[in-house]
Design an enzyme around this catalytic site. Structure first.
Site, PDB file in Angstrom:
ATOM      1  N   GLY A  47       0.775  -1.238   0.000  1.00 25.07           N
ATOM      2  CA  GLY A  47       0.000   0.000   0.000  1.00 25.07           C
ATOM      3  C   GLY A  47       0.805   1.286   0.000  1.00 25.07           C
ATOM      4  O   GLY A  47       0.379   2.282  -0.554  1.00 25.07           O
ATOM      5  N   ASP A 103       0.932   3.673   4.548  1.00 29.41           N
ATOM      6  CA  ASP A 103      -0.143   4.255   3.754  1.00 29.41           C
ATOM      7  C   ASP A 103      -1.275   4.748   4.655  1.00 29.41           C
ATOM      8  O   ASP A 103      -1.670   5.894   4.609  1.00 29.41           O
ATOM      9  CB  ASP A 103      -0.661   3.263   2.708  1.00 29.41           C
ATOM     10  CG  ASP A 103      -1.024   1.899   3.303  1.00 29.41           C
ATOM     11  OD1 ASP A 103      -0.810   1.673   4.509  1.00 29.41           O
ATOM     12  OD2 ASP A 103      -1.516   1.048   2.539  1.00 29.41           O
ATOM     13  N   ASP A 106      -5.022   2.132  10.638  1.00 25.16           N
ATOM     14  CA  ASP A 106      -6.427   1.891  10.980  1.00 25.16           C
ATOM     15  C   ASP A 106      -6.495   1.447  12.434  1.00 25.16           C
ATOM     16  O   ASP A 106      -6.570   2.267  13.341  1.00 25.16           O
ATOM     17  CB  ASP A 106      -6.994   0.851  10.018  1.00 25.16           C
ATOM     18  CG  ASP A 106      -8.476   0.633  10.217  1.00 25.16           C
ATOM     19  OD1 ASP A 106      -9.145   1.529  10.770  1.00 25.16           O
ATOM     20  OD2 ASP A 106      -8.989  -0.428   9.815  1.00 25.16           O
ATOM     21  N   PHE A 155     -13.880   3.368   4.281  1.00 25.91           N
ATOM     22  CA  PHE A 155     -12.816   2.687   3.550  1.00 25.91           C
ATOM     23  C   PHE A 155     -12.448   3.499   2.310  1.00 25.91           C
ATOM     24  O   PHE A 155     -13.309   4.058   1.638  1.00 25.91           O
ATOM     25  CB  PHE A 155     -13.266   1.282   3.143  1.00 25.91           C
ATOM     26  CG  PHE A 155     -12.115   0.332   3.000  1.00 25.91           C
ATOM     27  CD1 PHE A 155     -11.562  -0.261   4.122  1.00 25.91           C
ATOM     28  CD2 PHE A 155     -11.577   0.057   1.756  1.00 25.91           C
ATOM     29  CE1 PHE A 155     -10.481  -1.130   4.003  1.00 25.91           C
ATOM     30  CE2 PHE A 155     -10.495  -0.805   1.632  1.00 25.91           C
ATOM     31  CZ  PHE A 155      -9.952  -1.394   2.753  1.00 25.91           C
ATOM     32  N   VAL A 156     -11.138   3.607   2.034  1.00 20.60           N
ATOM     33  CA  VAL A 156     -10.681   4.411   0.899  1.00 20.60           C
ATOM     34  C   VAL A 156      -9.785   3.586  -0.030  1.00 20.60           C
ATOM     35  O   VAL A 156      -9.196   2.588   0.380  1.00 20.60           O
ATOM     36  CB  VAL A 156      -9.921   5.671   1.361  1.00 20.60           C
ATOM     37  CG1 VAL A 156     -10.859   6.630   2.089  1.00 20.60           C
ATOM     38  CG2 VAL A 156      -8.731   5.320   2.261  1.00 20.60           C
ATOM     39  N   ASP A 162      -5.609  -0.436  -1.864  1.00 17.23           N
ATOM     40  CA  ASP A 162      -6.354  -1.389  -2.690  1.00 17.23           C
ATOM     41  C   ASP A 162      -7.583  -1.958  -2.004  1.00 17.23           C
ATOM     42  O   ASP A 162      -7.756  -1.845  -0.794  1.00 17.23           O
ATOM     43  CB  ASP A 162      -5.455  -2.569  -3.035  1.00 17.23           C
ATOM     44  CG  ASP A 162      -5.238  -3.481  -1.815  1.00 17.23           C
ATOM     45  OD1 ASP A 162      -4.891  -2.951  -0.738  1.00 17.23           O
ATOM     46  OD2 ASP A 162      -5.441  -4.701  -1.934  1.00 17.23           O
ATOM     47  N   ARG A 168      -5.034   0.460  -6.921  1.00 14.81           N
ATOM     48  CA  ARG A 168      -3.803   1.086  -6.427  1.00 14.81           C
ATOM     49  C   ARG A 168      -3.328   2.196  -7.359  1.00 14.81           C
ATOM     50  O   ARG A 168      -2.644   3.127  -6.937  1.00 14.81           O
ATOM     51  CB  ARG A 168      -2.685   0.043  -6.298  1.00 14.81           C
ATOM     52  CG  ARG A 168      -2.946  -1.030  -5.247  1.00 14.81           C
ATOM     53  CD  ARG A 168      -1.661  -1.788  -4.964  1.00 14.81           C
ATOM     54  NE  ARG A 168      -1.871  -3.054  -4.272  1.00 14.81           N
ATOM     55  CZ  ARG A 168      -1.992  -3.191  -2.961  1.00 14.81           C
ATOM     56  NH1 ARG A 168      -1.928  -2.139  -2.179  1.00 14.81           N
ATOM     57  NH2 ARG A 168      -2.167  -4.372  -2.411  1.00 14.81           N
TER      58      ARG A 168
HETATM   59  P1  IMP Z   1      -4.130  -1.751  10.785  1.00 17.58           P
HETATM   60  O1  IMP Z   1      -3.193  -2.817  11.240  1.00 17.58           O
HETATM   61  O2  IMP Z   1      -5.556  -2.053  11.158  1.00 17.58           O
HETATM   62  O3  IMP Z   1      -3.721  -0.352  11.222  1.00 17.58           O
HETATM   63  O4  IMP Z   1      -4.163  -1.848   9.203  1.00 17.58           O
HETATM   64  C1  IMP Z   1      -3.400  -1.045   8.397  1.00 17.58           C
HETATM   65  C2  IMP Z   1      -3.320  -1.618   6.999  1.00 17.58           C
HETATM   66  O5  IMP Z   1      -4.593  -2.070   6.531  1.00 17.58           O
HETATM   67  C3  IMP Z   1      -2.895  -0.544   6.026  1.00 17.58           C
HETATM   68  O6  IMP Z   1      -1.493  -0.468   5.908  1.00 17.58           O
HETATM   69  C4  IMP Z   1      -3.587  -0.960   4.738  1.00 17.58           C
HETATM   70  O7  IMP Z   1      -2.763  -1.856   4.015  1.00 17.58           O
HETATM   71  C5  IMP Z   1      -4.835  -1.659   5.193  1.00 17.58           C
HETATM   72  N1  IMP Z   1      -5.978  -0.720   5.173  1.00 17.58           N
HETATM   73  C6  IMP Z   1      -6.580  -0.162   6.242  1.00 17.58           C
HETATM   74  N2  IMP Z   1      -7.570   0.666   5.877  1.00 17.58           N
HETATM   75  C7  IMP Z   1      -7.589   0.646   4.522  1.00 17.58           C
HETATM   76  C8  IMP Z   1      -8.397   1.339   3.529  1.00 17.58           C
HETATM   77  O8  IMP Z   1      -9.292   2.165   3.808  1.00 17.58           O
HETATM   78  N3  IMP Z   1      -8.111   1.051   2.233  1.00 17.58           N
HETATM   79  C9  IMP Z   1      -7.137   0.172   1.860  1.00 17.58           C
HETATM   80  N4  IMP Z   1      -6.353  -0.464   2.748  1.00 17.58           N
HETATM   81  C10 IMP Z   1      -6.581  -0.242   4.069  1.00 17.58           C
HETATM   82 MG    MG Z   2      -0.411  -1.335   4.306  1.00 18.91          MG
END
Ligand code: IMP
Ligand code: MG
Length: 180
Positions: A47, A103, A106, A155-156, A162, A168
């Site tokens: 990402g 990227d 979350d 979600f984006v 992606d 992407r």
């Molecule tokens: P976390 O471990 O929940 O913080 O997840 C982070 C990862 O989930 C990011 O690096 C992205 O690869 C993926 N991700 C989280 N939200 C999105 C979104 O809105 N669009 C696309 N990928 C996302």
């Molecule tokens: Mg990522």
């Protein structure tokens, strides 16, 4: 927005110009903070690959780049909470100043795992540069030194982000209309 022939691509959340303007600012900040330190920018694949390419060129000091791949989401739009190293770094982090380039943050679980892993390798310093932070979802205590944009909990896609490996290559960041 039918450029990619797909009606799941929603409204533009961040335009190319907005993204580039912010990256110029982040790059200048990093260049100032890391003058004389030759930092390593570590991007989390896939990402962050486009953000990394633009950010690295906005940081006008000597630096190195490396890439790591972890799996967190698979093909779904929900966090599994499971983080696994799929491709490790080539550069030894010992005594180095490291900036993790993400990227989007979350839940923060991916980042928490990477921090622990990198710190155990003896970094001289460790900071994070996240293009996006989704408000309200962080389960882990996070310390994010550089943040591009805080975005609402939707979600984006685009600019590296992606859904099941698609979108992407959108030059901007858009809402995704297919999220449950
Ligand atoms: P976390 O471990 O929940 O913080 O997840 C982070 C990862 O989930 C990011 O690096 C992205 O690869 C993926 N991700 C989280 N939200 C999105 C979104 O809105 N669009 C696309 N990928 C996302
Ligand atoms: Mg990522």
């Amino acid at each position: 927005m039918a450029a990619q022939g797909d009606d799941l691509i929603g409204d533009v959340l961040l335009s190319e110009a907005q993204i580039q303007e912010r990256i110029t600012e982040l790059g200048a900040e990093i260049a100032r903070d890391y003058a004389g330190k030759a930092p390593i920018l570590v991007a989390v694949l896939k990402g962050a690959f486009i953000f990394m390419a633009d950010l690295a060129r906005a940081v006008d000091i000597p630096l190195e780049v490396d890439f790591m791949a972890v799996s967190s989401y698979g093909a779904s739009t929900r966090s599994s909470g499971v983080v696994r190293i799929v491709k490790d770094l080539d550069i030894d982090l010992h005594d180095r100043h490291v900036i993790i380039v993400e990227d989007i943050v979350d839940s923060g679980l991916t980042l928490r795992y990477l921090r622990k892993t990198f710190e155990s390798r003896g970094t001289a310093s460790l900071e994070v540069c996240a293009l996006l932070v989704r408000e309200g979802n962080q389960q882990a205590e996070l310390d994010l030194r550089y943040i591009g944009f805080r975005i609402p909990p939707a979600f984006v896609i685009g600019y590296g982000l992606d859904v099941a490996e698609r979108y992407r290559n959108l030059p901007h960041i858009a809402d995704y209309k297919g999220a449950e």
